[in-house]
Design an enzyme around this catalytic site. Sequence first.
Site, PDB file in Angstrom:
ATOM      1  NE  ARG A 164      -0.111  -5.278   2.199  1.00 21.46           N
ATOM      2  CZ  ARG A 164      -1.330  -5.601   1.743  1.00 21.46           C
ATOM      3  NH1 ARG A 164      -1.764  -5.135   0.583  1.00 21.46           N
ATOM      4  NH2 ARG A 164      -2.126  -6.364   2.456  1.00 21.46           N
ATOM      5  CB  SER A 212       2.035  -8.500   7.450  1.00 22.35           C
ATOM      6  OG  SER A 212       0.842  -9.074   7.938  1.00 22.35           O
ATOM      7  CD  GLU A 282       2.930  -5.679   4.178  1.00 23.08           C
ATOM      8  OE1 GLU A 282       2.597  -6.866   4.016  1.00 23.08           O
ATOM      9  OE2 GLU A 282       2.227  -4.832   4.746  1.00 23.08           O
TER      10      GLU A 282
HETATM   11  C1  LIG Z   1      -1.216  -3.333  13.676  1.00 22.54           C
HETATM   12  C2  LIG Z   1      -0.983  -3.129  12.198  1.00 22.54           C
HETATM   13  C3  LIG Z   1      -1.889  -3.631  11.282  1.00 22.54           C
HETATM   14  C4  LIG Z   1      -1.678  -3.457   9.908  1.00 22.54           C
HETATM   15  N1  LIG Z   1      -2.591  -3.989   9.049  1.00 22.54           N
HETATM   16  C5  LIG Z   1      -2.402  -3.798   7.708  1.00 22.54           C
HETATM   17  C6  LIG Z   1      -3.358  -4.315   6.771  1.00 22.54           C
HETATM   18  O1  LIG Z   1      -4.378  -4.902   7.132  1.00 22.54           O
HETATM   19  N2  LIG Z   1      -3.104  -4.121   5.454  1.00 22.54           N
HETATM   20  C7  LIG Z   1      -2.000  -3.455   5.004  1.00 22.54           C
HETATM   21  O2  LIG Z   1      -1.833  -3.304   3.784  1.00 22.54           O
HETATM   22  N3  LIG Z   1      -1.082  -2.955   5.874  1.00 22.54           N
HETATM   23  C8  LIG Z   1      -1.261  -3.112   7.209  1.00 22.54           C
HETATM   24  N4  LIG Z   1      -0.346  -2.598   8.084  1.00 22.54           N
HETATM   25  C9  LIG Z   1       0.872  -1.945   7.572  1.00 22.54           C
HETATM   26  C10 LIG Z   1       0.802  -0.399   7.418  1.00 22.54           C
HETATM   27  O3  LIG Z   1      -0.206   0.161   8.231  1.00 22.54           O
HETATM   28  C11 LIG Z   1       0.568  -0.006   5.980  1.00 22.54           C
HETATM   29  O4  LIG Z   1       1.676  -0.370   5.168  1.00 22.54           O
HETATM   30  C12 LIG Z   1       0.323   1.498   5.767  1.00 22.54           C
HETATM   31  O5  LIG Z   1       0.044   1.714   4.417  1.00 22.54           O
HETATM   32  C13 LIG Z   1       1.490   2.392   6.180  1.00 22.54           C
HETATM   33  O6  LIG Z   1       1.018   3.718   6.258  1.00 22.54           O
HETATM   34  P1  LIG Z   1       1.764   4.831   7.114  1.00 22.54           P
HETATM   35  O7  LIG Z   1       1.027   6.117   6.979  1.00 22.54           O
HETATM   36  O8  LIG Z   1       2.025   4.365   8.487  1.00 22.54           O
HETATM   37  O9  LIG Z   1       3.123   4.936   6.306  1.00 22.54           O
HETATM   38  P2  LIG Z   1       4.615   4.757   6.834  1.00 22.54           P
HETATM   39  O10 LIG Z   1       4.758   3.441   7.502  1.00 22.54           O
HETATM   40  O11 LIG Z   1       5.048   5.969   7.572  1.00 22.54           O
HETATM   41  O12 LIG Z   1       5.371   4.736   5.432  1.00 22.54           O
HETATM   42  C14 LIG Z   1       5.259   3.602   4.594  1.00 22.54           C
HETATM   43  C15 LIG Z   1       5.817   3.990   3.210  1.00 22.54           C
HETATM   44  O13 LIG Z   1       4.946   4.952   2.608  1.00 22.54           O
HETATM   45  C16 LIG Z   1       5.676   6.123   2.267  1.00 22.54           C
HETATM   46  N5  LIG Z   1       4.812   7.294   2.493  1.00 22.54           N
HETATM   47  C17 LIG Z   1       4.199   7.653   3.648  1.00 22.54           C
HETATM   48  N6  LIG Z   1       3.497   8.795   3.462  1.00 22.54           N
HETATM   49  C18 LIG Z   1       3.680   9.155   2.159  1.00 22.54           C
HETATM   50  C19 LIG Z   1       3.249  10.265   1.349  1.00 22.54           C
HETATM   51  N7  LIG Z   1       2.472  11.251   1.837  1.00 22.54           N
HETATM   52  N8  LIG Z   1       3.666  10.312   0.058  1.00 22.54           N
HETATM   53  C20 LIG Z   1       4.455   9.343  -0.467  1.00 22.54           C
HETATM   54  N9  LIG Z   1       4.907   8.283   0.237  1.00 22.54           N
HETATM   55  C21 LIG Z   1       4.523   8.200   1.540  1.00 22.54           C
HETATM   56  C22 LIG Z   1       6.871   6.145   3.204  1.00 22.54           C
HETATM   57  O14 LIG Z   1       7.933   6.925   2.692  1.00 22.54           O
HETATM   58  C23 LIG Z   1       7.198   4.664   3.311  1.00 22.54           C
HETATM   59  O15 LIG Z   1       7.997   4.261   2.241  1.00 22.54           O
HETATM   60  C24 LIG Z   1      -0.533  -2.753   9.457  1.00 22.54           C
HETATM   61  C25 LIG Z   1       0.367  -2.202  10.389  1.00 22.54           C
HETATM   62  C26 LIG Z   1       0.144  -2.389  11.747  1.00 22.54           C
HETATM   63  C27 LIG Z   1       1.109  -1.793  12.738  1.00 22.54           C
END
Ligand SMILES: Cc1cc2nc3c(=O)[nH]c(=O)nc-3n(C[C@H](O)[C@H](O)[C@H](O)COP(=O)(O)OP(=O)(O)OC[C@H]3O[C@@H](n4cnc5c(N)ncnc54)[C@H](O)[C@@H]3O)c2cc1C
Length: 287
Positions: A164, A212, A282
Amino acid sequence: MYSNQARLSNPVDLRLYTTLKIGGCAALFFIINEKDQFPAVEKYCRENFYLLGNGSNILVKDKFIKTPVIKLGRGFCYLRHNNSFLEAGASTPLSFLIKYCLDNNISLAEKLVGIPATIGGMLAMNASSFGCSLASRLQEVEVYDLRSGTQAVLKKDEIEFSYRCSSLLRSGLLILRAQFRISRGKDLKAEIEKRIKERLKKQDFSSPSCGSVFKNPAVSPAARLIEACGLKGVKKGGAQVSGKHANFIINRGGASYRDVDFLIKMIKDKVFKKYNIILKEEIQRWG
Ligand SMILES: Cc1cc2nc3c(=O)[nH]c(=O)nc-3n(C[C@H](O)[C@H](O)[C@H](O)COP(=O)(O)OP(=O)(O)OC[C@H]3O[C@@H](n4cnc5c(N)ncnc54)[C@H](O)[C@@H]3O)c2cc1C
């Protein structure tokens, strides 16, 4: 002044941009659609900035967020492929990628189906499920450094991925696009359906959440430890430790940052007292 960039009318309510639906307003919120628009926002971002993907892993404080927030817009949402690789813009939702792969019989991300994220956010967080991650198929990413105004292509071996986390997350570089190795799909539809079923069985989709909250310690899944402390279903204001998946905190309506923070502190405290284990978050906190 903002001629070559899209700038939303400010302030922008960040509850609308996070899956947990909690948080204050951002004083400055930029949606960037083309690389040419970066120079115009650089001067606002020299000190610090937040980069938003789909907001599915972010807990925002209930206060005015002075740090500028940047979101990559539609200009960075695209997919293309040839026989050996697929290229995705960083703001492309994973769901678009999965559909594209299904339509073109490409094996790449089927085990990740259901993560409500963008490709950029998934790479930065090194998101994974069922032992699969996008990082494992990554060839290269294009990044932009808002502090120096420079652009670069990083090969996979120039990036560190850990549980993560990634060097991309720590560096504050903006991921603009990524290229992945692909292979021909086999029973993709069945695999996707299977993984959706498993996800629906385990995870709580009844209310907004950010997935999570804690990383899994080496000894045991965090959810198991939290459940064993008797914390499933515990509420504080509008926030609740999910009764289905104890590592999820859900927003049952009107939850505040303080409510969630209270539950996080309580979970950490109880798990530490019972197991002598320090749970690590996380989620990314803003504000
Ligand atoms: C219902 C649910 C289920 C989930 N299941 C999982 C799972 O099975 N496995 C898992 O690993 N995670 C899971 N997650 C967590 C989450 O979806 C992940 O961490 C995902 O990678 C976040 O992506 P995001 O685009 O929403 O990023 P954000 O939440 O908007 O950002 C997360 C981080 O990434 C950075 N970031 C975003 N875009 C960029 C970019 N273009 N360049 C550089 N940095 C960037 C942000 O600055 C921030 O620090 C879940 C979340 C939810 C709500």
